[in-house]
Design a protein around this motif. Structure first.
Motif, PDB file in Angstrom:
ATOM      1  N   UNK A  38     -52.245  39.592   9.520  1.00  0.00           N
ATOM      2  CA  UNK A  38     -52.461  39.669  10.970  1.00  0.00           C
ATOM      3  C   UNK A  38     -53.180  38.450  11.536  1.00  0.00           C
ATOM      4  N   UNK A  39     -54.115  37.884  10.763  1.00  0.00           N
ATOM      5  CA  UNK A  39     -54.847  36.706  11.242  1.00  0.00           C
ATOM      6  C   UNK A  39     -53.906  35.512  11.382  1.00  0.00           C
ATOM      7  N   UNK A  40     -52.961  35.382  10.435  1.00  0.00           N
ATOM      8  CA  UNK A  40     -51.993  34.293  10.523  1.00  0.00           C
ATOM      9  C   UNK A  40     -51.039  34.502  11.697  1.00  0.00           C
ATOM     10  N   UNK A  41     -50.682  35.775  11.914  1.00  0.00           N
ATOM     11  CA  UNK A  41     -49.794  36.061  13.024  1.00  0.00           C
ATOM     12  C   UNK A  41     -50.461  35.716  14.361  1.00  0.00           C
ATOM     13  N   UNK A  42     -51.755  35.998  14.476  1.00  0.00           N
ATOM     14  CA  UNK A  42     -52.487  35.666  15.704  1.00  0.00           C
ATOM     15  C   UNK A  42     -52.410  34.172  15.982  1.00  0.00           C
ATOM     16  N   UNK A  43     -52.389  33.370  14.914  1.00  0.00           N
ATOM     17  CA  UNK A  43     -52.285  31.921  15.086  1.00  0.00           C
ATOM     18  C   UNK A  43     -50.899  31.521  15.612  1.00  0.00           C
ATOM     19  N   UNK A  44     -49.884  32.335  15.276  1.00  0.00           N
ATOM     20  CA  UNK A  44     -48.543  32.067  15.796  1.00  0.00           C
ATOM     21  C   UNK A  44     -48.552  32.179  17.313  1.00  0.00           C
ATOM     22  N   UNK A  45     -49.159  33.249  17.820  1.00  0.00           N
ATOM     23  CA  UNK A  45     -49.177  33.472  19.268  1.00  0.00           C
ATOM     24  C   UNK A  45     -50.082  32.475  19.993  1.00  0.00           C
ATOM     25  N   UNK A  46     -51.063  31.943  19.281  1.00  0.00           N
ATOM     26  CA  UNK A  46     -51.945  30.954  19.916  1.00  0.00           C
ATOM     27  C   UNK A  46     -51.379  29.539  19.815  1.00  0.00           C
ATOM     28  N   UNK A  47     -50.318  29.378  19.000  1.00  0.00           N
ATOM     29  CA  UNK A  47     -49.703  28.065  18.830  1.00  0.00           C
ATOM     30  C   UNK A  47     -50.307  27.247  17.718  1.00  0.00           C
ATOM     31  N   UNK A  48     -51.217  27.854  16.930  1.00  0.00           N
ATOM     32  CA  UNK A  48     -51.883  27.126  15.854  1.00  0.00           C
ATOM     33  C   UNK A  48     -51.151  27.252  14.522  1.00  0.00           C
ATOM     34  N   UNK A  49     -50.088  28.057  14.482  1.00  0.00           N
ATOM     35  CA  UNK A  49     -49.324  28.266  13.248  1.00  0.00           C
ATOM     36  C   UNK A  49     -47.872  27.927  13.535  1.00  0.00           C
ATOM     37  N   UNK A  50     -47.293  27.083  12.696  1.00  0.00           N
ATOM     38  CA  UNK A  50     -45.908  26.651  12.910  1.00  0.00           C
ATOM     39  C   UNK A  50     -44.940  27.736  12.458  1.00  0.00           C
ATOM     40  N   UNK A  51     -44.367  28.464  13.425  1.00  0.00           N
ATOM     41  CA  UNK A  51     -43.418  29.522  13.110  1.00  0.00           C
ATOM     42  C   UNK A  51     -42.066  28.886  12.764  1.00  0.00           C
ATOM     43  N   UNK A  52     -41.365  29.469  11.813  1.00  0.00           N
ATOM     44  CA  UNK A  52     -40.072  28.930  11.379  1.00  0.00           C
ATOM     45  C   UNK A  52     -38.929  29.614  12.127  1.00  0.00           C
ATOM     46  N   UNK A  53     -37.751  29.028  12.055  1.00  0.00           N
ATOM     47  CA  UNK A  53     -36.577  29.608  12.702  1.00  0.00           C
ATOM     48  C   UNK A  53     -36.245  30.992  12.136  1.00  0.00           C
ATOM     49  N   UNK A  54     -36.230  31.187  10.797  1.00  0.00           N
ATOM     50  CA  UNK A  54     -35.968  32.538  10.273  1.00  0.00           C
ATOM     51  C   UNK A  54     -36.993  33.560  10.765  1.00  0.00           C
ATOM     52  N   UNK A  55     -38.261  33.117  10.938  1.00  0.00           N
ATOM     53  CA  UNK A  55     -39.263  34.037  11.460  1.00  0.00           C
ATOM     54  C   UNK A  55     -38.971  34.402  12.914  1.00  0.00           C
ATOM     55  N   UNK A  56     -38.514  33.425  13.699  1.00  0.00           N
ATOM     56  CA  UNK A  56     -38.117  33.714  15.076  1.00  0.00           C
ATOM     57  C   UNK A  56     -36.930  34.678  15.099  1.00  0.00           C
ATOM     58  N   UNK A  57     -36.004  34.482  14.173  1.00  0.00           N
ATOM     59  CA  UNK A  57     -34.837  35.366  14.091  1.00  0.00           C
ATOM     60  C   UNK A  57     -35.275  36.791  13.769  1.00  0.00           C
ATOM     61  N   UNK A  58     -36.247  36.911  12.838  1.00  0.00           N
ATOM     62  CA  UNK A  58     -36.745  38.240  12.469  1.00  0.00           C
ATOM     63  C   UNK A  58     -37.424  38.910  13.660  1.00  0.00           C
ATOM     64  N   UNK A  59     -38.188  38.136  14.425  1.00  0.00           N
ATOM     65  CA  UNK A  59     -38.854  38.690  15.604  1.00  0.00           C
ATOM     66  C   UNK A  59     -37.825  39.110  16.650  1.00  0.00           C
ATOM     67  N   UNK A  60     -36.765  38.325  16.809  1.00  0.00           N
ATOM     68  CA  UNK A  60     -35.715  38.666  17.772  1.00  0.00           C
ATOM     69  C   UNK A  60     -35.063  39.998  17.399  1.00  0.00           C
ATOM     70  N   UNK A  61     -34.820  40.190  16.101  1.00  0.00           N
ATOM     71  CA  UNK A  61     -34.232  41.445  15.632  1.00  0.00           C
ATOM     72  C   UNK A  61     -35.200  42.608  15.819  1.00  0.00           C
ATOM     73  N   UNK A  62     -36.455  42.386  15.460  1.00  0.00           N
ATOM     74  CA  UNK A  62     -37.461  43.450  15.525  1.00  0.00           C
ATOM     75  C   UNK A  62     -37.744  43.870  16.965  1.00  0.00           C
ATOM     76  N   UNK A  63     -37.831  42.894  17.864  1.00  0.00           N
ATOM     77  CA  UNK A  63     -38.141  43.181  19.268  1.00  0.00           C
ATOM     78  C   UNK A  63     -36.893  43.439  20.101  1.00  0.00           C
ATOM     79  N   UNK A  64     -35.712  43.288  19.466  1.00  0.00           N
ATOM     80  CA  UNK A  64     -34.437  43.517  20.137  1.00  0.00           C
ATOM     81  C   UNK A  64     -34.291  42.617  21.361  1.00  0.00           C
TER      82      UNK A  64
END
Length: 220
Positions: A38-64
């Motif tokens: 969860x701490x790493x995920x918080x960094x994604x939303x703050x822009x401090x963690x470099x999210x990858x394309x597959x991770x974006x794809x997973x979020x798109x699927x999860x959030x529909x």
């Protein structure tokens, strides 16, 4: 390699946060989907963690949500929030009216139906007035006695449930299609072909014959 654009990273993180909150998901749930803490995920939303394309794809699927949302080409789906308390209260009244109408069609008095169902006449009347919710299993018994399906009491096609059921049906039909047909349907270029097919399906035999004759004239 040049440094990543911090403004773009922050903007992307903000989009992810907005989508998550829009659909009522928690940071912990999204972190589990991505396989991070969860701490790493918080960094994604703050822009401090470099999210990858597959991770974006997973979020798109999860959030529909469509992938285009992340680069600004498509908006989040906005659906009006339902007032469920009022909806339920209204549906109780509607079902009561439908029950009364069906009882009258079957030529049964309130007393007769209550006696057949072995229930208090006052309770049956409160059902018909929409004052007392009808337990579903009790509604099944009433339906058997009135020789009508429970579907008779369902929300009609114009209500929220009707729209929900229609959407679910369309999704099931789409999933049953072959991949090449799915690709054809979602391609914006093919909208004109689909529109033509719809117009042809609405024509009678004489009109279709006229169209066919016109095509033959063009061909020859």
């Amino acid at each position: 390699m040049s440094e990543l654009n911090p403004e773009r990273a922050k903007m992307l993180g903000g989009l992810i946060e907005k989508a998550r909150e829009h659909f009522g998901r928690t940071k912990k749930e999204c972190a589990a989907v991505l396989g991070v803490k969860p701490a790493e995920y918080s960094k994604i939303e703050s822009g401090a963690y470099s999210v990858s394309l597959p991770q974006l794809e997973a979020l798109a699927l999860f959030l529909n949500i469509p992938m285009g949302y992340f680069w600004g080409s498509e908006p989040l789906k906005s659906e009006d929030e339902l007032d469920f308390a009022n909806l339920i209260a209204l549906r109780h009244r509607v079902i009561g009216v439908l029950l009364s109408q069906q009882r009258l069609r079957s030529r049964q008095s309130l007393a007769d139906l209550a006696e057949t169902l072995d229930m208090d006449e006052a309770l049956l009347k409160s059902y018909e007035m929409g004052e007392e919710p009808i337990p579903y299993l009790h509604l099944e018994q009433i339906c058997r006695q009135l020789d009508v399906s429970v579907n008779y009491f369902l929300d009609d096609v114009h209500g929220p449930l009707g729209r929900h059921e229609a959407k679910q049906k369309l999704e099931r039909q789409f999933q049953r299609m072959a991949p090449d047909m799915q690709a054809f349907l979602i391609n914006p270029v093919n909208v004109s072909y689909l529109d033509t097919a719809k117009k042809l399906s609405e024509m009678d035999v004489a009109q279709l014959r006229q169209v066919a004759e016109s095509l033959l004239e063009i061909t020859y």
